[in-house]
Design an enzyme around this catalytic site. Structure first.
Site, mmCIF file in Angstrom:
data_model
loop_
_atom_site.group_PDB
_atom_site.id
_atom_site.type_symbol
_atom_site.label_atom_id
_atom_site.label_comp_id
_atom_site.label_asym_id
_atom_site.label_seq_id
_atom_site.Cartn_x
_atom_site.Cartn_y
_atom_site.Cartn_z
ATOM 1 N N ASP A 14 0.907 -1.122 0.092
ATOM 2 C CA ASP A 14 -0.011 0.025 -0.150
ATOM 3 C C ASP A 14 1.027 1.188 0.128
ATOM 4 O OD1 ASP A 14 -2.506 1.482 0.558
ATOM 5 O OD2 ASP A 14 -1.651 1.859 2.694
ATOM 6 N N ASP A 16 -0.255 5.139 1.056
ATOM 7 C CA ASP A 16 -0.596 6.170 1.854
ATOM 8 C C ASP A 16 -0.693 5.468 3.185
ATOM 9 O OD1 ASP A 16 -1.341 8.690 0.498
ATOM 10 O OD2 ASP A 16 -1.779 6.846 -0.677
ATOM 11 N N ASP A 177 -1.468 -0.783 5.992
ATOM 12 C CA ASP A 177 -1.703 -0.189 7.426
ATOM 13 C C ASP A 177 -3.136 -0.208 7.586
ATOM 14 O OD1 ASP A 177 -2.299 1.917 5.164
ATOM 15 O OD2 ASP A 177 -2.788 3.369 6.742
#
Length: 221
Positions: A14, A16, A177
């Site tokens: 991922d 961001d 995240d």
């Protein structure tokens, strides 16, 4: 080698909240969009809890917060266009890499891993950010939230990468995240690894049941 990488041939990151802290620039664009519409700015702290489901949802959440109700579709679309205009003008002025990112990417490259990127950010912003931060050369393929008809937490982007590189999903690792990254990984049959410092709407990412958690991507070295 970290245990999460055992028998892994492809790693999908991922962006961001995993590789970069992009909230300062996203918040600046959100606030500029709101002020343009005569609405109050919301600030970085609130935007940090709204990131993760793509730019359209980010704008919807910002409008709902200041209006106290869900905005009309036409207002959302116009506001989204405004947000994209502001973000496109400055997508990487205050965005920074999280600690351990370069070390992890260097280590994966040295092991000849296929390294890819799957983000819900619009694809037009990926290359400018990666280029500015000196990361573009690490990634064999990058998919944005509008690259395919589905985005995370749908498994389609992950399965697309596995098929493109002809690698069984069981030999792929999704690193993210948020619960959306973990869900997408599980649904695609990927192994999942989470970092706890990103954007997960105020929830601990460990509650999503990833196969592993690392405090820093530097642990992958």
């Amino acid at each position: 080698m970290h245990s999460s990488l055992q028998n892994i041939r492809l790693v999908a990151f991922d962006l961001d909240g995993t590789l970069i802290d992009s909230v300062p620039d996203l918040a600046a664009a959100v606030d500029a969009m709101l002020v343009e519409r005569g609405l109050p700015a919301v600030g970085e702290a609130k935007v940090r809890d709204w990131v993760g489901n793509g730019s359209h949802t980010l704008v919807e959440r910002a409008l709902a917060s200041v209006l106290g109700q869900t905005a009309d579709a036409s207002v959302v679309e116009a506001s989204h266009d405004s947000f994209l205009r502001y973000y496109h003008a400055a997508p990487c002025e205050r965005t920074r890499l999280f600690p351990g990112v370069v070390e992890a990417l260097d280590a994966l490259a040295s092991r000849q891993m296929i390294v890819t990127l799957i983000t819900n950010k619009p694809v037009a912003f990926i290359d400018p950010i990666l280029e500015t931060l000196g990361l573009r050369h690490y990634f064999s393929m990058a998919l944005g939230g509008d690259s395919l008809s589905e985005k995370k937490p749908h498994p389609a982007p992950l399965l697309h990468l596995a098929a493109h590189f002809d690698i069984d999903p069981s030999q792929c690792l999704m690193v993210g995240d948020s619960r959306h990254d973990v869900e997408a990984g599980k649904r695609a049959g990927f192994r999942t690894l989470a970092v706890p410092y990103g954007y997960n709407h105020g929830e601990p990412v460990s509650s999503s049941g990833p196969d592993g958690v690392v405090e820093s991507l530097g642990e992958l070295v």
